[in-house]
Design a protein around this motif. Structure first.
Motif, mmCIF file in Angstrom:
data_model
loop_
_atom_site.group_PDB
_atom_site.id
_atom_site.type_symbol
_atom_site.label_atom_id
_atom_site.label_comp_id
_atom_site.label_asym_id
_atom_site.label_seq_id
_atom_site.Cartn_x
_atom_site.Cartn_y
_atom_site.Cartn_z
ATOM 1 N N ALA A 1 0.836 -0.999 0.115
ATOM 2 C CA ALA A 1 0.021 0.156 0.020
ATOM 3 C C ALA A 1 0.773 1.337 -0.063
ATOM 4 O O ALA A 1 0.450 2.266 -0.664
ATOM 5 C CB ALA A 1 -0.914 0.074 1.255
ATOM 6 N N SER A 2 1.925 1.209 0.873
ATOM 7 C CA SER A 2 2.830 2.562 0.824
ATOM 8 C C SER A 2 3.561 2.610 -0.453
ATOM 9 O O SER A 2 4.138 3.811 -0.602
ATOM 10 C CB SER A 2 3.803 2.227 1.986
ATOM 11 O OG SER A 2 4.728 1.037 1.628
ATOM 12 N N ASP A 3 3.460 1.577 -1.303
ATOM 13 C CA ASP A 3 4.175 2.085 -2.706
ATOM 14 C C ASP A 3 3.364 2.617 -3.690
ATOM 15 O O ASP A 3 3.901 2.916 -4.965
ATOM 16 C CB ASP A 3 4.930 0.607 -3.325
ATOM 17 C CG ASP A 3 6.078 0.235 -2.521
ATOM 18 O OD1 ASP A 3 6.838 0.983 -1.998
ATOM 19 O OD2 ASP A 3 6.400 -0.985 -2.601
ATOM 20 N N LEU A 4 2.050 2.629 -3.689
ATOM 21 C CA LEU A 4 0.977 2.962 -4.526
ATOM 22 C C LEU A 4 1.239 4.443 -4.875
ATOM 23 O O LEU A 4 1.343 4.636 -6.330
ATOM 24 C CB LEU A 4 -0.538 2.825 -3.929
ATOM 25 C CG LEU A 4 -0.937 1.647 -4.014
ATOM 26 C CD1 LEU A 4 -2.335 1.555 -3.675
ATOM 27 C CD2 LEU A 4 -1.134 1.187 -5.515
ATOM 28 N N PRO A 5 1.523 5.339 -4.194
ATOM 29 C CA PRO A 5 1.580 6.881 -4.760
ATOM 30 C C PRO A 5 2.902 6.834 -5.667
ATOM 31 O O PRO A 5 2.762 7.290 -6.726
ATOM 32 C CB PRO A 5 1.918 7.617 -3.492
ATOM 33 C CG PRO A 5 1.030 6.909 -2.176
ATOM 34 C CD PRO A 5 1.265 5.526 -2.797
ATOM 35 N N ALA A 6 4.072 6.268 -5.224
ATOM 36 C CA ALA A 6 5.427 6.227 -6.032
ATOM 37 C C ALA A 6 5.262 5.450 -7.333
ATOM 38 O O ALA A 6 5.428 5.904 -8.477
ATOM 39 C CB ALA A 6 6.414 5.623 -5.326
ATOM 40 N N LEU A 7 4.191 4.424 -7.301
ATOM 41 C CA LEU A 7 3.972 3.633 -8.602
ATOM 42 C C LEU A 7 3.327 4.412 -9.473
ATOM 43 O O LEU A 7 3.594 4.746 -10.789
ATOM 44 C CB LEU A 7 3.247 2.564 -7.994
ATOM 45 C CG LEU A 7 2.963 1.620 -9.424
ATOM 46 C CD1 LEU A 7 3.822 1.027 -10.313
ATOM 47 C CD2 LEU A 7 1.759 0.468 -8.992
ATOM 48 N N LYS A 8 2.268 5.426 -8.972
ATOM 49 C CA LYS A 8 1.470 5.989 -10.076
ATOM 50 C C LYS A 8 1.983 7.241 -10.722
ATOM 51 O O LYS A 8 2.299 7.623 -11.727
ATOM 52 C CB LYS A 8 0.080 6.606 -9.309
ATOM 53 C CG LYS A 8 -0.852 5.702 -9.020
ATOM 54 C CD LYS A 8 -2.116 6.334 -8.641
ATOM 55 C CE LYS A 8 -3.275 5.422 -8.371
ATOM 56 N NZ LYS A 8 -4.565 5.853 -7.935
ATOM 57 N N GLN A 9 3.181 7.677 -9.603
ATOM 58 C CA GLN A 9 3.977 9.032 -10.183
ATOM 59 C C GLN A 9 4.819 7.994 -11.310
ATOM 60 O O GLN A 9 5.289 8.837 -12.393
ATOM 61 C CB GLN A 9 5.003 9.339 -9.119
ATOM 62 C CG GLN A 9 4.378 10.597 -8.538
ATOM 63 C CD GLN A 9 5.414 11.156 -7.563
ATOM 64 O OE1 GLN A 9 6.247 10.306 -6.790
ATOM 65 N NE2 GLN A 9 5.419 12.710 -7.233
ATOM 66 N N GLN A 10 5.690 7.065 -11.014
ATOM 67 C CA GLN A 10 6.572 6.520 -11.876
ATOM 68 C C GLN A 10 5.767 6.057 -13.372
ATOM 69 O O GLN A 10 6.331 6.135 -14.288
ATOM 70 C CB GLN A 10 6.897 5.209 -11.374
ATOM 71 C CG GLN A 10 8.081 5.342 -10.215
ATOM 72 C CD GLN A 10 9.242 6.374 -10.608
ATOM 73 O OE1 GLN A 10 9.815 6.199 -11.793
ATOM 74 N NE2 GLN A 10 9.615 7.363 -9.894
ATOM 75 N N ILE A 11 4.337 5.648 -13.340
ATOM 76 C CA ILE A 11 3.937 5.081 -14.543
ATOM 77 C C ILE A 11 3.661 6.518 -15.215
ATOM 78 O O ILE A 11 3.779 6.307 -16.590
ATOM 79 C CB ILE A 11 2.479 4.441 -14.221
ATOM 80 C CG1 ILE A 11 2.829 3.296 -13.488
ATOM 81 C CG2 ILE A 11 1.705 4.137 -15.498
ATOM 82 C CD1 ILE A 11 1.719 2.523 -12.895
ATOM 83 N N GLN A 12 3.059 7.336 -14.551
ATOM 84 C CA GLN A 12 2.872 8.907 -15.196
ATOM 85 C C GLN A 12 4.111 9.307 -16.031
ATOM 86 O O GLN A 12 4.186 9.864 -17.059
ATOM 87 C CB GLN A 12 2.452 9.730 -14.470
ATOM 88 C CG GLN A 12 2.010 11.278 -14.956
ATOM 89 C CD GLN A 12 0.853 11.282 -16.038
ATOM 90 O OE1 GLN A 12 -0.133 10.626 -15.621
ATOM 91 N NE2 GLN A 12 1.096 11.230 -17.301
ATOM 92 N N ALA A 13 5.196 9.070 -15.128
ATOM 93 C CA ALA A 13 6.534 9.689 -15.835
ATOM 94 C C ALA A 13 6.891 8.917 -17.135
ATOM 95 O O ALA A 13 7.332 9.470 -18.204
ATOM 96 C CB ALA A 13 7.579 9.403 -14.787
#
Length: 316
Positions: free
Chosen positions: A279-291
């Protein structure tokens, strides 16, 4: 008449004859003949390779629709091994149920499609009886199938139409992978200047590869999933029917991709248990996918996210 045919070097023919017999199929006789052919494939497998190749290597070859050069021998070997394993699983099915007309056709095609792979290693196996190809369906049945599936959600009563639907399995496999990959990423669609973008599936696989550290996959490799996806291309756009053991091998491999049940946290059950993320990785994952989206499609490309991902979200 069939009983007078020597069993040695005629395993394929005897199995074919048993399946082609008129009237109600004698399940025991058919199973016995298919088991004999399967045992022949087991022996052939042992004779062409001293050690059983690793499953990943087999998958890398059988889902390659354009083998060439030095790898051609391995391509043929891999298909013999895959066919042997697939037939063992199919025998387990026919031992538990009557052989339907659709499954009968699958098994007949299975035996016939194996001819080039078997005779590549064993020219003594009798395939002289097979002159034509079973690799066809009348095109009208694809159209009537489309109408019946659209209006009724199932094929019509015509047996040929039902067999056409069985042969169309790669179409459904392809779409199921497309849907699953997008939903693992949490992407509904990508928009550019407010309009939906026709995003190729290879980009979604790229998003996965670039962010693989965030995902814990259960019993499967995204690389093989992408191979299976690419393998379907020939049968969707080329008008061919896939070899039954390859289609069955794809379905077997995808069992884990669509696994539902317990996660690595035994107390957690979900229908999306095939892939886990913290769960703690979700914000970073979304950021990386958008990048990655911006890198591939430009800064104006924006992701329209789903309300939830098709993954097991585990707490730290």
């Amino acid at each position: 008449m069939v009983k007078s045919i020597p069993e040695k070097n005629n395993e394929a023919y005897l199995a074919y004859q048993a399946l082609k017999s008129n009237g109600d199929l004698d399940n025991l006789a058919v199973i016995r003949s298919i088991e004999d052919f399967c045992q022949y494939l087991v022996s052939l497998s042992k004779s062409i390779y001293k050690r059983t190749p690793k499953p990943k290597r087999i998958h890398q070859f059988i889902f390659n629709t354009a083998p060439c050069g030095r790898g051609i021998d391995d391509y043929y070997r891999a298909n013999v091994f895959a066919a042997k394993d697939s037939l063992i699983r199919l025998i387990a099915i026919v031992q538990q149920q009557a052989i339907s007309s659709v499954l009968k056709r699958v098994l007949i095609d299975f035996i016939c499609d194996l001819k080039p792979f078997v005779v590549f290693f064993d020219k003594e196996q009798n395939y002289n009886w097979l002159v034509g190809s079973t690799n066809t369906h009348t095109s009208n049945f694809y159209y009537s199938l489309a109408r019946n599936v659209f209006y009724h959600g199932k094929p019509g009563g015509n047996q040929e139409e039902q067999q056409t639907l069985s042969s169309a399995t790669p179409f459904i496999i392809r779409q199921s992978i497309e849907y699953k990959i997008k939903r693992i990423l949490g992407i509904d669609f990508i928009a550019i200047s407010g309009r939906p973008h026709q995003t190729a599936a290879k980009l979604y696989f790229k998003f996965l590869r670039r962010n693989s550290a965030y995902f814990n996959a259960r019993g499967f490799d995204f690389e093989i999933i992408e191979l299976i996806y690419n393998w379907t291309h020939l049968f969707i756009h080329g008008g061919y029917r896939a070899a039954p053991w390859v289609t069955e091998s794809a379905l077997h491999y995808l069992n884990e991709f669509f696994y539902s049940g317990a996660t690595s946290d035994a107390s957690r059950l979900t229908k999306f248990a095939s892939v886990e993320i913290m769960a703690s990785d979700l914000p970073a994952l979304k950021q990386q996918i958008q990048a990655v989206v911006a890198e591939c499609l430009g800064s104006e490309a924006q992701i329209v996210w789903l309300s939830r991902l098709e993954v097991a979200i585990l707490k730290d």
